[in-house]
Design a protein around this motif. Structure first.
Motif, mmCIF file in Angstrom:
data_model
loop_
_atom_site.group_PDB
_atom_site.id
_atom_site.type_symbol
_atom_site.label_atom_id
_atom_site.label_comp_id
_atom_site.label_asym_id
_atom_site.label_seq_id
_atom_site.Cartn_x
_atom_site.Cartn_y
_atom_site.Cartn_z
ATOM 1 N N SER A 17 0.691 -1.116 0.123
ATOM 2 C CA SER A 17 -0.234 -0.092 0.107
ATOM 3 C C SER A 17 1.202 1.335 0.189
ATOM 4 O O SER A 17 1.485 1.009 0.385
ATOM 5 C CB SER A 17 -0.779 0.544 1.582
ATOM 6 N N CYS A 19 2.192 4.755 1.094
ATOM 7 C CA CYS A 19 2.796 5.314 2.320
ATOM 8 C C CYS A 19 3.633 6.858 2.216
ATOM 9 O O CYS A 19 4.637 6.359 1.995
ATOM 10 C CB CYS A 19 2.988 4.954 2.970
ATOM 11 N N ARG A 196 -0.031 9.368 8.336
ATOM 12 C CA ARG A 196 0.047 8.605 7.099
ATOM 13 C C ARG A 196 0.624 7.348 7.379
ATOM 14 O O ARG A 196 -0.853 6.378 7.342
ATOM 15 C CB ARG A 196 1.101 8.609 5.875
ATOM 16 N N TRP A 198 0.938 6.230 10.512
ATOM 17 C CA TRP A 198 0.080 5.867 12.155
ATOM 18 C C TRP A 198 -1.474 5.184 11.695
ATOM 19 O O TRP A 198 -1.050 4.333 12.295
ATOM 20 C CB TRP A 198 0.360 7.284 12.462
ATOM 21 N N ALA A 199 -1.733 5.850 10.491
ATOM 22 C CA ALA A 199 -2.670 5.471 9.993
ATOM 23 C C ALA A 199 -3.040 4.379 9.540
ATOM 24 O O ALA A 199 -4.219 3.678 9.656
ATOM 25 C CB ALA A 199 -4.026 7.036 9.504
ATOM 26 N N HIS A 200 -2.386 4.533 8.749
ATOM 27 C CA HIS A 200 -2.058 3.009 7.940
ATOM 28 C C HIS A 200 -1.695 1.698 8.489
ATOM 29 O O HIS A 200 -2.227 0.617 8.847
ATOM 30 C CB HIS A 200 -1.148 2.914 7.433
ATOM 31 N N HIS A 202 -2.902 1.421 11.734
ATOM 32 C CA HIS A 202 -4.232 1.630 12.474
ATOM 33 C C HIS A 202 -4.908 0.644 12.235
ATOM 34 O O HIS A 202 -6.286 -0.028 12.241
ATOM 35 C CB HIS A 202 -4.588 2.183 14.020
ATOM 36 N N GLN A 203 -4.990 0.537 10.634
ATOM 37 C CA GLN A 203 -5.735 -0.441 9.367
ATOM 38 C C GLN A 203 -5.744 -1.780 9.428
ATOM 39 O O GLN A 203 -6.158 -1.894 9.247
ATOM 40 C CB GLN A 203 -5.752 0.512 8.478
ATOM 41 N N VAL A 204 -4.607 -1.865 9.324
ATOM 42 C CA VAL A 204 -4.358 -2.926 8.960
ATOM 43 C C VAL A 204 -4.611 -3.808 10.524
ATOM 44 O O VAL A 204 -4.296 -3.775 12.121
ATOM 45 C CB VAL A 204 -2.573 -2.913 9.226
#
Length: 204
Positions: A17, A19, A196, A198-200, A202-204
């Motif tokens: 993905s 980032c 970005r 950090w947000a990614h 937390h989506q994993v």
């Protein structure tokens, strides 16, 4: 990786993905002010063929008088110094600290980014933040990253014409750069990149 690297990895079936990275705005705000120089700058690994340093040196050889070329980055300069000497191009090769690099970048007439391929490409963004015009090799990725805030070339003759114009008529190029600086500081700094990532995560 960048969106372009992400797309290439997907072609090989690699799960990834994008980032998007960012520049260190705090470091770019530092650095000694050494005044303006009639100098163009290249930042990157100059021993990699895809970085296209030969095209830059060929373009410099077409200018009379030719400005000083400062090449900053790792690599063996002997091959390139020989080419510069044979073509009458005045060049210096150096490995600088971050603060020294910022000072020289700020003092330069323009940053030239002739690379034919980049996973991302931080030096042009860094140049914009310190107010230095960017001349970049025309690739889909560079046009995506830099938008209309840089000037593009696809040959050594085209680059030579751009360098001459920047030296003789810098104001339009610096206006482009100011717009680029605003865009970078709004979304392409290390702080934005960290958010970005950090947000990614937390989506994993």
């Amino acid at each position: 990786p960048s969106p372009m690297t992400h797309e290439q990895l997907c072609c090989f079936g690699v799960d990834s993905s994008a980032c998007i990275a960012g520049v260190d705005a705090r470091t770019l705000a530092s650095g000694e002010d050494v005044g303006q120089k009639r100098q163009v700058m290249f930042i990157g690994r100059f021993d990699a063929e895809y970085k296209n340093l030969e095209l830059l040196i060929q373009a410099m050889s077409m200018l009379d008088p030719s400005p000083q070329l400062l090449v900053v980055g790792p690599g063996d300069p002997n091959r390139w110094l020989g080419l510069c000497n044979s073509l009458g191009v005045s060049a210096a090769f150096a490995q600088l600290t971050d603060q020294e690099k910022v000072a020289e970048l700020r003092a330069s007439s323009c940053l030239i980014h002739p690379s034919e391929y980049e996973g991302f490409g931080l030096p042009p963004l860094e140049a914009m933040v310190v107010g230095t015009p960017v001349l970049a090799f025309s690739t889909p990725h560079m046009r995506w990253l830099l938008e209309e805030d840089a000037s593009y070339f696809s040959s050594h003759k085209g680059l030579a014409n751009l360098i001459a114009d920047v030296l003789n008529n810098p104001i339009p190029y610096r206006e482009k750069t100011l717009h680029g600086k605003e865009r970078v500081l709004k979304g392409l700094t290390l702080e934005h990149a960290a958010r970005r990532l950090w947000a990614h995560l937390h989506q994993v």
